[in-house]
Design a protein around this motif. Sequence first.
Motif, mmCIF file in Angstrom:
data_model
loop_
_atom_site.group_PDB
_atom_site.id
_atom_site.type_symbol
_atom_site.label_atom_id
_atom_site.label_comp_id
_atom_site.label_asym_id
_atom_site.label_seq_id
_atom_site.Cartn_x
_atom_site.Cartn_y
_atom_site.Cartn_z
ATOM 1 N N ASP A 125 -30.350 12.277 33.910
ATOM 2 C CA ASP A 125 -30.021 13.704 34.069
ATOM 3 C C ASP A 125 -28.861 13.907 35.038
ATOM 4 O OD1 ASP A 125 -32.028 14.301 32.329
ATOM 5 O OD2 ASP A 125 -33.516 14.742 33.910
ATOM 6 N N MET A 126 -28.903 13.112 36.103
ATOM 7 C CA MET A 126 -27.835 13.257 37.099
ATOM 8 C C MET A 126 -26.500 12.842 36.544
ATOM 9 S SD MET A 126 -29.072 14.572 39.826
ATOM 10 C CE MET A 126 -27.803 14.177 40.974
ATOM 11 N N GLU A 127 -26.460 11.790 35.756
ATOM 12 C CA GLU A 127 -25.195 11.354 35.163
ATOM 13 C C GLU A 127 -24.644 12.404 34.230
ATOM 14 O OE1 GLU A 127 -26.047 7.652 33.371
ATOM 15 O OE2 GLU A 127 -25.910 6.519 35.260
ATOM 16 N N GLY A 128 -25.562 13.032 33.458
ATOM 17 C CA GLY A 128 -25.096 14.103 32.557
ATOM 18 C C GLY A 128 -24.503 15.269 33.352
ATOM 19 N N LYS A 129 -25.188 15.585 34.386
ATOM 20 C CA LYS A 129 -24.658 16.700 35.220
ATOM 21 C C LYS A 129 -23.332 16.337 35.863
ATOM 22 C CE LYS A 129 -29.165 18.658 36.306
ATOM 23 N NZ LYS A 129 -30.133 18.976 37.364
ATOM 24 N N ILE A 130 -23.220 15.074 36.338
ATOM 25 C CA ILE A 130 -21.959 14.650 36.965
ATOM 26 C C ILE A 130 -20.834 14.719 35.965
ATOM 27 C CG2 ILE A 130 -20.748 12.649 37.930
ATOM 28 C CD1 ILE A 130 -23.391 11.876 39.274
ATOM 29 N N SER A 131 -21.071 14.297 34.741
ATOM 30 C CA SER A 131 -20.039 14.343 33.703
ATOM 31 C C SER A 131 -19.634 15.785 33.452
ATOM 32 C CB SER A 131 -20.581 13.694 32.426
ATOM 33 O OG SER A 131 -19.626 13.829 31.386
ATOM 34 N N ASN A 132 -20.682 16.635 33.392
ATOM 35 C CA ASN A 132 -20.386 18.062 33.184
ATOM 36 C C ASN A 132 -19.547 18.614 34.331
ATOM 37 O OD1 ASN A 132 -20.375 20.601 32.112
ATOM 38 N ND2 ASN A 132 -22.432 21.120 32.838
ATOM 39 N N TYR A 133 -19.888 18.227 35.573
ATOM 40 C CA TYR A 133 -19.132 18.721 36.759
ATOM 41 C C TYR A 133 -17.710 18.211 36.753
ATOM 42 C CZ TYR A 133 -23.461 20.496 38.787
ATOM 43 O OH TYR A 133 -24.603 21.178 39.035
ATOM 44 N N LYS A 134 -17.479 16.972 36.360
ATOM 45 C CA LYS A 134 -16.134 16.405 36.322
ATOM 46 C C LYS A 134 -15.270 17.183 35.351
ATOM 47 C CE LYS A 134 -17.134 11.630 37.700
ATOM 48 N NZ LYS A 134 -17.104 10.199 37.291
ATOM 49 N N THR A 135 -15.917 17.516 34.181
ATOM 50 C CA THR A 135 -15.156 18.297 33.189
ATOM 51 C C THR A 135 -14.742 19.641 33.785
ATOM 52 O OG1 THR A 135 -16.396 17.238 31.405
ATOM 53 C CG2 THR A 135 -15.216 19.278 30.881
ATOM 54 N N LYS A 136 -15.684 20.246 34.473
ATOM 55 C CA LYS A 136 -15.376 21.545 35.083
ATOM 56 C C LYS A 136 -14.332 21.417 36.192
ATOM 57 C CE LYS A 136 -19.813 23.704 34.032
ATOM 58 N NZ LYS A 136 -21.017 24.354 34.581
ATOM 59 N N ILE A 137 -14.395 20.317 36.981
ATOM 60 C CA ILE A 137 -13.407 20.095 38.046
ATOM 61 C C ILE A 137 -12.033 19.933 37.445
ATOM 62 C CG2 ILE A 137 -12.644 18.453 39.788
ATOM 63 C CD1 ILE A 137 -15.588 17.992 40.446
ATOM 64 N N LYS A 138 -11.932 19.224 36.368
ATOM 65 C CA LYS A 138 -10.634 19.022 35.717
ATOM 66 C C LYS A 138 -10.089 20.352 35.247
ATOM 67 C CE LYS A 138 -8.398 16.343 32.048
ATOM 68 N NZ LYS A 138 -8.583 15.341 30.942
ATOM 69 N N SER A 139 -11.001 21.145 34.662
ATOM 70 C CA SER A 139 -10.573 22.474 34.200
ATOM 71 C C SER A 139 -10.118 23.329 35.370
ATOM 72 C CB SER A 139 -11.719 23.152 33.452
ATOM 73 O OG SER A 139 -11.344 24.458 33.091
ATOM 74 N N ALA A 140 -10.846 23.222 36.475
ATOM 75 C CA ALA A 140 -10.484 24.021 37.663
ATOM 76 C C ALA A 140 -9.147 23.577 38.229
ATOM 77 C CB ALA A 140 -11.561 23.928 38.732
ATOM 78 N N ASN A 141 -8.896 22.213 38.175
ATOM 79 C CA ASN A 141 -7.611 21.712 38.698
ATOM 80 C C ASN A 141 -6.465 22.228 37.847
ATOM 81 O OD1 ASN A 141 -8.766 20.330 40.825
ATOM 82 N ND2 ASN A 141 -9.020 18.428 39.651
ATOM 83 N N GLN A 142 -6.691 22.258 36.533
ATOM 84 C CA GLN A 142 -5.638 22.769 35.653
ATOM 85 C C GLN A 142 -5.352 24.244 35.956
ATOM 86 O OE1 GLN A 142 -7.073 21.950 31.679
ATOM 87 N NE2 GLN A 142 -6.659 19.704 31.781
#
Length: 629
Positions: A125-142
């Motif tokens: 579950d934590m890995e799934g959430k981390i992947s989801n957060y990374k995607t969101k971080i990338k979007s936020a950086n853009q």
Amino acid sequence: MSRLPVKTKRHFPSTSTGSDNDQEMIPAQKKVRTDTEPVKPQAASTIIGSRRPVMAARKAAVSKPARGTEAATVCAGPSKRIVKPSVASAASARGGNVKQPVASTSAKAGVTKRHAWDLKGKVSDMEGKISNYKTKIKSANQENEVLKETMLLNQTEVSELKRQLESQRRQISEYEQELKALSGVQDELEKVSGEKNTIQNELSHLQDKYKVMETLLKSQETELQTLQVKLSVQESTLTRVQETLRDTEEEVRSLRERVAEQKDELHAREMERRQLHNTIQELKGNIRVFCRVRPLLDGGPSKHIQLPASDDKTITLAKTEESHTGKTADTQKNYNFSFDRVFGPVASQQEIFEEISLLVQSVLDGYNVCCFAYGQTGSGKTYTMVGNEFDETRGVIPRAVQQIFRASEKLGTQGWEFTFTASFVEIYNESLRDLLYTGKAKNRPEHEIRKSSTNEVTITNLTYEHVSTEDQVLGLIALANENRSTAQTSQNDLSSRSHSVFQLDIEGVNAGRDIKCKSTLCLVDLAGSERMLKSQSQGERFKEMTAINGSLSNLGIVINALANKENYIPYRNSKLTYLLQGVLGGNSKTLMFVNIAPEPDSFKETLNSLRFASKVNDCVIGTASANRK
């Protein structure tokens, strides 16, 4: 694999700078605020763990005007079990609207919680959430990069706007200067406009005035023609007047010559009058003696004084003597005296002064004149010389002053100018006292009689007042009467205890005739002689009586010496004779009043006074001469 608590944060895009966004993307680190600006709203965060409660649900989310983003989950390890307040909690404190985290929402939707021993599931579950957060971080950086570019564009626009603003300000400053200049021009224009209106008004006024002047000119021309006709008539009249004026000038010249001759004739007659007047006074005697009898207090006649009705120069004292044997009848012994004039009890003050007015007139002619009163105490000497305040009872001194000032005014029409100096002194107990002194008694100066090289007698430290009117002299006389020494005796309630001497020095100048004259009017009120048995004086009164009798005795000695034409005259024996030296034996016209009391008990004093007056009347001194230059 250890159990780590997972901390999730939700980030919302904002218009803040890139440096702020970079700080927010750093996981598992404590952010320290270094600026003093207000805390900017951040994304909401949710902390998921086995031991920590959910913090996001307790705080309200903060809403930002920027577009919303999905929640980002960041893993962080606990530090001393201290939970930092998330941005979402800070935003909820300010009342913002922030979306709740997804994990918290799904947990509430009914997802079953894994058991504590199911570590793989939790890690998955934590890995799934981390992947989801990374995607969101990338979007936020853009999104952050896009915002940076947008911010650069905005900064460029701001710089351009600043340049435009500065340009606009410069233009506004230039416009303001132009407006100020235009304002000055407007004020000047208004001033010029006002001056123009004023000039127009003046022009209109001048035009009206010109029309009036033009009308007046026409009337003046008409009047000029009339005046020219009159002028021709006046010229002919002037010719006749000039001829009359020449005749009048000749007549005026003749009248002036006649006036000058009459002035010379008047002056010659004035000199002749003075000479005749002086001759008459010399024929009457340089020392003249008048006798005045005081009326009785009860108004009745005096039995022992006889005044012939047909003779105003004779007086007789009658004394009845008893027979020593008693066999013969009582005898009457008469003492006859003859003087220049004898005045009875009914004689008025005016009648007495008329007799001496010619003598007083001699003062203005340049002759020294002296008048003094002699007699026993209470015989009326002070009344004769001073009198009372009323016109009918005024004495010789105020009447003489009045005559002198009135005569000087008449002589002023003939070119004479006079100056007058008055003084008043008394001889009390053989010492001199200034009767015009107004200071303190302890500061009263001492006085001495001095004789100058020209034989003029003066007194040191004496008050000499310059006077120009009769009232001034009368004021000085009143002051002297207040200061004079008087006392009550058995013979007189208000007896004078001193000899008073009033002196008026006169200087006359006639500039037109180049004549100067100088004279002195001396009026003396002698203290009365007394007998010790009759006056019963004691103490201070006895001392005064002794001094008075001594000075009168010395006066008698001087009179005898003058009558016998002795070589040495003892003037220095007393202050009285020394002061009257110039009057008795010098260049002066002198008149003596002998005052007698009519009471029977005053017979001896009356007889002595008449005998003394006879000696004075027999004195022949040098002829007085006028003091003229």
